[in-house]
Design a protein around this motif. Structure first.
Motif, PDB file in Angstrom:
ATOM      1  N   ASP A 193      55.259  59.433  78.851  1.00 21.71           N
ATOM      2  CA  ASP A 193      55.615  58.116  79.364  1.00 21.71           C
ATOM      3  C   ASP A 193      56.498  57.367  78.372  1.00 21.71           C
ATOM      4  N   PHE A 194      56.523  57.852  77.121  1.00 19.47           N
ATOM      5  CA  PHE A 194      57.369  57.247  76.087  1.00 19.47           C
ATOM      6  C   PHE A 194      58.478  58.197  75.651  1.00 19.47           C
ATOM      7  N   PHE A 195      58.123  59.436  75.319  1.00 22.94           N
ATOM      8  CA  PHE A 195      59.122  60.409  74.888  1.00 22.94           C
ATOM      9  C   PHE A 195      59.816  61.030  76.098  1.00 22.94           C
ATOM     10  N   LYS A 196      61.082  61.399  75.906  1.00 20.10           N
ATOM     11  CA  LYS A 196      61.847  62.004  76.997  1.00 20.10           C
ATOM     12  C   LYS A 196      61.368  63.419  77.298  1.00 20.10           C
ATOM     13  N   ASP A 197      61.131  64.185  76.237  1.00 22.21           N
ATOM     14  CA  ASP A 197      60.741  65.582  76.393  1.00 22.21           C
ATOM     15  C   ASP A 197      60.239  66.093  75.047  1.00 22.21           C
ATOM     16  N   LEU A 198      59.939  67.378  74.972  1.00 22.87           N
ATOM     17  CA  LEU A 198      59.413  67.955  73.739  1.00 22.87           C
ATOM     18  C   LEU A 198      60.419  67.846  72.595  1.00 22.87           C
ATOM     19  N   ASP A 199      61.693  68.018  72.874  1.00 21.27           N
ATOM     20  CA  ASP A 199      62.701  67.897  71.817  1.00 21.27           C
ATOM     21  C   ASP A 199      62.708  66.492  71.224  1.00 21.27           C
ATOM     22  N   ASP A 200      62.508  65.499  72.069  1.00 24.08           N
ATOM     23  CA  ASP A 200      62.447  64.116  71.599  1.00 24.08           C
ATOM     24  C   ASP A 200      61.247  63.922  70.672  1.00 24.08           C
ATOM     25  N   ILE A 201      60.124  64.523  71.033  1.00 26.51           N
ATOM     26  CA  ILE A 201      58.921  64.447  70.192  1.00 26.51           C
ATOM     27  C   ILE A 201      59.175  65.124  68.846  1.00 26.51           C
ATOM     28  N   ARG A 202      59.798  66.287  68.874  1.00 28.85           N
ATOM     29  CA  ARG A 202      60.074  67.014  67.633  1.00 28.85           C
ATOM     30  C   ARG A 202      60.994  66.210  66.712  1.00 28.85           C
ATOM     31  N   ARG A 203      61.963  65.514  67.284  1.00 35.99           N
ATOM     32  CA  ARG A 203      62.852  64.682  66.458  1.00 35.99           C
ATOM     33  C   ARG A 203      62.062  63.586  65.748  1.00 35.99           C
ATOM     34  N   SER A 204      61.068  63.030  66.431  1.00 30.68           N
ATOM     35  CA  SER A 204      60.247  61.993  65.804  1.00 30.68           C
ATOM     36  C   SER A 204      59.405  62.566  64.667  1.00 30.68           C
ATOM     37  N   PHE A 205      58.865  63.758  64.855  1.00 28.13           N
ATOM     38  CA  PHE A 205      58.089  64.374  63.777  1.00 28.13           C
ATOM     39  C   PHE A 205      58.984  64.722  62.585  1.00 28.13           C
ATOM     40  N   ARG A 206      60.216  65.086  62.843  1.00 31.33           N
ATOM     41  CA  ARG A 206      61.158  65.320  61.747  1.00 31.33           C
ATOM     42  C   ARG A 206      61.380  64.024  60.960  1.00 31.33           C
ATOM     43  N   LYS A 207      61.541  62.919  61.661  1.00 32.28           N
ATOM     44  CA  LYS A 207      61.717  61.631  60.988  1.00 32.28           C
ATOM     45  C   LYS A 207      60.472  61.265  60.181  1.00 32.28           C
ATOM     46  N   PHE A 208      59.296  61.573  60.725  1.00 31.06           N
ATOM     47  CA  PHE A 208      58.054  61.326  59.990  1.00 31.06           C
ATOM     48  C   PHE A 208      58.048  62.127  58.691  1.00 31.06           C
ATOM     49  N   ALA A 209      58.420  63.398  58.763  1.00 28.98           N
ATOM     50  CA  ALA A 209      58.446  64.238  57.562  1.00 28.98           C
ATOM     51  C   ALA A 209      59.419  63.690  56.524  1.00 28.98           C
ATOM     52  N   GLN A 210      60.505  63.110  56.984  1.00 32.72           N
ATOM     53  CA  GLN A 210      61.510  62.574  56.064  1.00 32.72           C
ATOM     54  C   GLN A 210      61.051  61.302  55.358  1.00 32.72           C
ATOM     55  N   LEU A 211      59.954  60.709  55.806  1.00 36.05           N
ATOM     56  CA  LEU A 211      59.411  59.523  55.134  1.00 36.05           C
ATOM     57  C   LEU A 211      58.729  59.871  53.815  1.00 36.05           C
ATOM     58  N   ILE A 212      58.349  61.121  53.649  1.00 32.31           N
ATOM     59  CA  ILE A 212      57.575  61.523  52.471  1.00 32.31           C
ATOM     60  C   ILE A 212      58.484  61.545  51.247  1.00 32.31           C
ATOM     61  N   PRO A 213      58.092  60.891  50.158  1.00 26.09           N
ATOM     62  CA  PRO A 213      58.950  60.827  48.968  1.00 26.09           C
ATOM     63  C   PRO A 213      59.028  62.167  48.238  1.00 26.09           C
ATOM     64  N   ALA A 214      59.967  62.259  47.319  1.00 25.74           N
ATOM     65  CA  ALA A 214      60.213  63.514  46.606  1.00 25.74           C
ATOM     66  C   ALA A 214      58.992  63.989  45.826  1.00 25.74           C
ATOM     67  N   ASP A 215      58.172  63.062  45.349  1.00 26.52           N
ATOM     68  CA  ASP A 215      56.988  63.463  44.591  1.00 26.52           C
ATOM     69  C   ASP A 215      55.764  63.644  45.485  1.00 26.52           C
ATOM     70  N   GLY A 216      55.972  63.626  46.800  1.00 28.10           N
ATOM     71  CA  GLY A 216      54.887  63.821  47.742  1.00 28.10           C
ATOM     72  C   GLY A 216      54.878  65.234  48.299  1.00 28.10           C
ATOM     73  N   ALA A 217      54.184  65.409  49.426  1.00 27.06           N
ATOM     74  CA  ALA A 217      54.079  66.748  50.009  1.00 27.06           C
ATOM     75  C   ALA A 217      53.903  66.656  51.519  1.00 27.06           C
ATOM     76  N   LEU A 218      54.523  67.606  52.210  1.00 29.20           N
ATOM     77  CA  LEU A 218      54.294  67.804  53.637  1.00 29.20           C
ATOM     78  C   LEU A 218      53.438  69.046  53.810  1.00 29.20           C
ATOM     79  N   ILE A 219      52.355  68.916  54.552  1.00 31.64           N
ATOM     80  CA  ILE A 219      51.509  70.054  54.906  1.00 31.64           C
ATOM     81  C   ILE A 219      51.706  70.299  56.394  1.00 31.64           C
ATOM     82  N   ILE A 220      52.171  71.496  56.756  1.00 32.94           N
ATOM     83  CA  ILE A 220      52.550  71.743  58.148  1.00 32.94           C
ATOM     84  C   ILE A 220      52.031  73.097  58.629  1.00 32.94           C
ATOM     85  N   ASN A 221      51.695  73.149  59.892  1.00 34.08           N
ATOM     86  CA  ASN A 221      51.133  74.328  60.542  1.00 34.08           C
ATOM     87  C   ASN A 221      52.255  75.301  60.931  1.00 34.08           C
TER      88      ASN A 221
END
Length: 255
Positions: A193-221
């Protein structure tokens, strides 16, 4: 955008205070000396507990609830522009922010914030991480999207630099956060009802990952299809978990 000064407590009103996340944020602000009040459309066990803790809770949302002594209003995503409290806030030009913005501002004040995201499993994983952090003696502050028996609710007020919270993708609210460690559990077609499709959702998760600073960490499945599109090229450390030894961490001897 309104920026809270946590050293100068004010009167904050939560429109939709009975929500699982809103109620926890209200308790966090109250623990820091803020005057907290709010409303919800119907009474619940959550609103009853808030009232028992001394927080003024109004059942029913109307324009008269928005009084001149309120310095800031926090809206949940469920509040629409035709809501009478929303209308009153706009008419009286009262400063206001969303729930996710407040959560992000709180998160920013901790040295070791963990944000748990994914279309499924956030509450379970946040609860598990909460138990681990408490067992490790880190004395964390926790904001969980469900009731955790060991803390007797959905929020825990700690006295350390550790903070763990769910990071919901709906309406891109997780993009208001400041994760030191970001976790992505899975990415599926949800909240369409908010996202257009799965690709739109994936773009948002990419933006979320980009919020993490250089001294941080992303843990991903690694079971997320083409997870490299989410994790590739980040400045931070990337930690992989999955079902086999192609990941950095994987399960063994499961019975």
């Amino acid at each position: 955008m309104y920026q809270l000064d946590f050293d100068k407590p004010i009167h904050v009103y939560f429109s939709g205070i009975g929500g699982i996340s809103m109620s926890g944020l209200a308790q966090i602000l109250r623990s820091r000396g803020f005057e907290v009040s709010g409303s919800d459309r119907a009474a619940s066990s959550i609103t009853d507990e808030l009232a028992a803790d001394g927080i003024k809770v109004i059942i029913g949302q109307k324009k008269e609830n928005i009084t001149p002594d309120i310095d800031l209003v926090v809206f949940t995503a469920a509040i629409r522009p035709d809501n009478p409290e929303y209308i009153a806030v706009m008419e009286n030009k009262i400063p206001h922010i969303t729930r996710s913005v407040l959560l992000g501002q709180i998160m920013r004040g901790y040295k070791d914030p963990v944000a748990i995201s994914g279309t499924h499993g956030k509450t379970t994983t946040t609860s598990m991480i909460s138990e681990i952090m408490m067992a490790a003696g880190t004395d964390p502050t926790l904001s969980i999207g469900g009731i955790l028996d060991s803390i007797g609710g959905n929020v825990r007020i700690g006295n350390s630099e550790y903070f763990a919270a769910e990071a919901c993708e709906y309406t891109n609210s997780f993009l208001d956060m400041f994760p030191g460690i970001g976790i992505i559990l899975d990415i599926d077609a949800d909240h369409l009802d908010f996202f257009k499709d799965l690709d739109d959702i994936r773009r948002s998760f990419r933006k979320f990952a980009q919020l993490i600073p250089a001294d941080g960490a992303l843990i991903i499945n690694t079971q997320i299809p083409d997870y490299e599109e989410i994790s590739g090229g980040l400045d931070c450390r990337v930690i992989l978990y999955g079902p086999d030894d192609s990941a950095d961490y994987w399960p063994e001897d499961i019975t």
